[in-house]
Design a protein around this motif. Structure first.
Motif, mmCIF file in Angstrom:
data_model
loop_
_atom_site.group_PDB
_atom_site.id
_atom_site.type_symbol
_atom_site.label_atom_id
_atom_site.label_comp_id
_atom_site.label_asym_id
_atom_site.label_seq_id
_atom_site.Cartn_x
_atom_site.Cartn_y
_atom_site.Cartn_z
ATOM 1 N N MET A 173 -19.105 14.351 -11.769
ATOM 2 C CA MET A 173 -19.250 12.982 -11.225
ATOM 3 C C MET A 173 -18.070 12.095 -11.582
ATOM 4 N N LYS A 174 -17.770 11.254 -10.484
ATOM 5 C CA LYS A 174 -16.693 10.303 -10.760
ATOM 6 C C LYS A 174 -17.192 8.812 -10.182
ATOM 7 N N ILE A 175 -16.939 7.789 -11.048
ATOM 8 C CA ILE A 175 -17.423 6.480 -10.479
ATOM 9 C C ILE A 175 -16.108 5.467 -10.648
ATOM 10 N N ALA A 176 -16.291 4.465 -9.853
ATOM 11 C CA ALA A 176 -15.378 3.072 -10.047
ATOM 12 C C ALA A 176 -15.852 2.051 -10.473
ATOM 13 N N VAL A 177 -15.455 1.268 -11.187
ATOM 14 C CA VAL A 177 -15.916 0.145 -11.820
ATOM 15 C C VAL A 177 -15.149 -1.155 -11.357
ATOM 16 N N ILE A 178 -15.908 -2.086 -10.898
ATOM 17 C CA ILE A 178 -14.936 -3.340 -10.705
ATOM 18 C C ILE A 178 -15.700 -4.475 -11.402
ATOM 19 N N GLY A 220 -11.368 9.189 -4.454
ATOM 20 C CA GLY A 220 -12.365 10.250 -4.178
ATOM 21 C C GLY A 220 -13.663 10.149 -5.158
ATOM 22 N N VAL A 221 -14.131 8.910 -5.322
ATOM 23 C CA VAL A 221 -15.454 8.600 -6.338
ATOM 24 C C VAL A 221 -16.831 8.614 -5.701
ATOM 25 N N ASP A 222 -17.788 9.032 -6.645
ATOM 26 C CA ASP A 222 -18.948 9.299 -5.923
ATOM 27 C C ASP A 222 -19.863 7.870 -5.800
ATOM 28 N N GLY A 223 -19.437 6.824 -6.319
ATOM 29 C CA GLY A 223 -19.923 5.730 -6.229
ATOM 30 C C GLY A 223 -19.047 4.534 -6.941
ATOM 31 N N THR A 224 -19.376 3.129 -6.600
ATOM 32 C CA THR A 224 -18.495 2.112 -7.342
ATOM 33 C C THR A 224 -19.623 1.117 -7.838
ATOM 34 N N PHE A 225 -19.369 0.707 -8.944
ATOM 35 C CA PHE A 225 -20.328 -0.325 -9.497
ATOM 36 C C PHE A 225 -19.638 -1.652 -9.884
ATOM 37 N N ASN A 226 -20.389 -3.145 -9.580
ATOM 38 C CA ASN A 226 -19.654 -4.106 -9.599
ATOM 39 C C ASN A 226 -20.550 -5.106 -10.862
ATOM 40 N N LEU A 227 -19.532 -5.594 -11.783
ATOM 41 C CA LEU A 227 -20.124 -6.173 -12.782
ATOM 42 C C LEU A 227 -20.045 -7.881 -12.909
ATOM 43 N N THR A 286 -11.879 3.952 -13.437
ATOM 44 C CA THR A 286 -12.350 4.865 -12.896
ATOM 45 C C THR A 286 -13.076 5.803 -14.244
ATOM 46 N N ILE A 287 -14.414 6.175 -14.104
ATOM 47 C CA ILE A 287 -14.783 7.103 -15.081
ATOM 48 C C ILE A 287 -15.416 8.299 -14.835
ATOM 49 N N GLU A 288 -14.882 9.488 -15.449
ATOM 50 C CA GLU A 288 -15.472 10.635 -14.961
ATOM 51 C C GLU A 288 -15.917 11.534 -15.916
ATOM 52 N N LEU A 289 -17.414 12.070 -15.392
ATOM 53 C CA LEU A 289 -18.141 12.754 -16.405
ATOM 54 C C LEU A 289 -17.595 14.262 -16.254
ATOM 55 N N GLY A 327 -18.031 18.089 -18.460
ATOM 56 C CA GLY A 327 -18.418 18.541 -19.697
ATOM 57 C C GLY A 327 -19.462 17.824 -20.536
ATOM 58 N N GLY A 328 -20.290 16.838 -19.790
ATOM 59 C CA GLY A 328 -21.100 16.021 -20.526
ATOM 60 C C GLY A 328 -20.591 14.991 -21.314
ATOM 61 N N LYS A 329 -19.093 14.477 -21.185
ATOM 62 C CA LYS A 329 -18.711 13.427 -21.949
ATOM 63 C C LYS A 329 -17.926 12.456 -20.457
ATOM 64 N N TYR A 330 -18.154 11.277 -20.854
ATOM 65 C CA TYR A 330 -17.219 10.412 -19.847
ATOM 66 C C TYR A 330 -15.772 10.189 -20.204
ATOM 67 N N TYR A 331 -15.028 10.078 -19.248
ATOM 68 C CA TYR A 331 -13.444 9.833 -19.623
ATOM 69 C C TYR A 331 -12.978 8.526 -18.802
ATOM 70 N N PRO A 332 -12.902 7.830 -19.296
ATOM 71 C CA PRO A 332 -12.497 6.363 -18.733
ATOM 72 C C PRO A 332 -10.653 6.365 -18.283
ATOM 73 N N SER A 333 -10.247 5.851 -17.061
ATOM 74 C CA SER A 333 -9.067 5.695 -16.760
ATOM 75 C C SER A 333 -8.910 4.476 -16.075
ATOM 76 N N PHE A 334 -7.809 3.528 -16.461
ATOM 77 C CA PHE A 334 -7.729 2.066 -15.939
ATOM 78 C C PHE A 334 -6.483 2.185 -14.839
ATOM 79 N N HIS A 335 -6.545 1.303 -13.926
ATOM 80 C CA HIS A 335 -5.904 1.363 -12.815
ATOM 81 C C HIS A 335 -5.263 -0.174 -12.674
ATOM 82 N N ALA A 336 -3.872 -0.498 -12.320
ATOM 83 C CA ALA A 336 -3.449 -1.769 -11.976
ATOM 84 C C ALA A 336 -2.914 -1.541 -10.574
ATOM 85 N N VAL A 337 -3.367 -2.470 -9.726
ATOM 86 C CA VAL A 337 -3.118 -2.362 -8.312
ATOM 87 C C VAL A 337 -2.330 -3.572 -7.683
#
Length: 240
Positions: free
Chosen positions: A1-6, A27-34, A191-194, A196-206
């Protein structure tokens, strides 16, 4: 699973569209907005239209609460500008947004912290133009009682990830629409990818047309936003 967060779009349609285009390539599975969606002297009504159309899980920020709770004469200038741009359908949508949201039994969304939309969690940006980071005990205390493997927050506009000793991950994706103290005008998200049971974050500048955004703010009577939108160096004082 991979999500995007804005988070923290602040009415900046040009930045939001650039970020959504970049997310589409991830190619994310969903996007969440905070939250802090429309309160900016740019195009709040257009931003609301886009967000209503894509219909992603969204929590309200402190600025949405201000728009809900106060008449125009009790609002600060930027919130008042945003409120005047809102149509009835926009106001109804904002009114229905929850302050926090839990998803999939694993992910918790908030704007500031789980108990406050004004309290910063992973950093402080309003100490002049200096970003300060709290100690481990302070961050962990604000997570107490919220046993989600992944917790997402915004509010401070500073991208950061903190992994607590028990493995819980807290991520602030940074701001889509208003950069402060980072020295870059580029729109931010995470973006955050799950795996092996652990979440891995990545940050993006556009990159986006931040000069056009600055011209919008100036045309709408908020010249103080120009330096923030063009340089990304300013602090929060005097912007809202």
């Amino acid at each position: 699973m991979k999500i995007a967060v804005i988070a923290d779009i602040h009415g900046n349609r040009l930045a939001l569209e650039a970020v959504l285009d970049d997310i589409a390539r991830q190619g994310v599975d969903g996007t969440f907005n905070l939250g802090d969606l429309v309160s900016g002297p740019l195009e709040p009504n257009w931003v609301a239209d886009i967000l209503m159309d894509i219909d992603i899980p969204t929590v309200r920020g402190n600025h949405e609460r201000e728009l809900i709770d106060n008449p125009p004469d009790r609002l600060k200038p930027v919130d008042r500008f945003a409120q005047t741009q809102m149509e009835a359908r926009h106001r109804g949508w904002i009114n229905a947004l929850p302050p926090t949201l839990a998803l999939l039994d694993d992910i918790f969304l908030c704007h500031g912290t789980p108990t406050s939309d004004m309290d910063p969690w992973l950093d402080n940006w309003w100490d002049g133009r200096t970003v300060t980071t709290p100690d481990e005990a302070t961050v962990a205390a604000k997570a107490e009682g919220f046993d989600y493997p992944l917790m997402l927050c915004g509010h401070t506009h500073v991208p950061r990830a903190v992994r607590l000793k028990d493995g819980r991950l807290i991520v602030n994706p940074g701001s889509v629409g208003l950069q402060m103290n980072l020295g870059s005008p580029d729109a931010r998200y995470a973006t955050i990818e799950l795996r092996g049971g652990k979440y891995y974050p990545s940050f993006h500048a556009v990159p986006y047309d931040h000069f056009a955004a600055a011209r919008q703010a100036e045309a709408n009577g908020f010249p103080q936003w120009r330096e923030a939108l063009v340089t990304g160096w300013v602090g929060a004082a005097g912007l809202f």
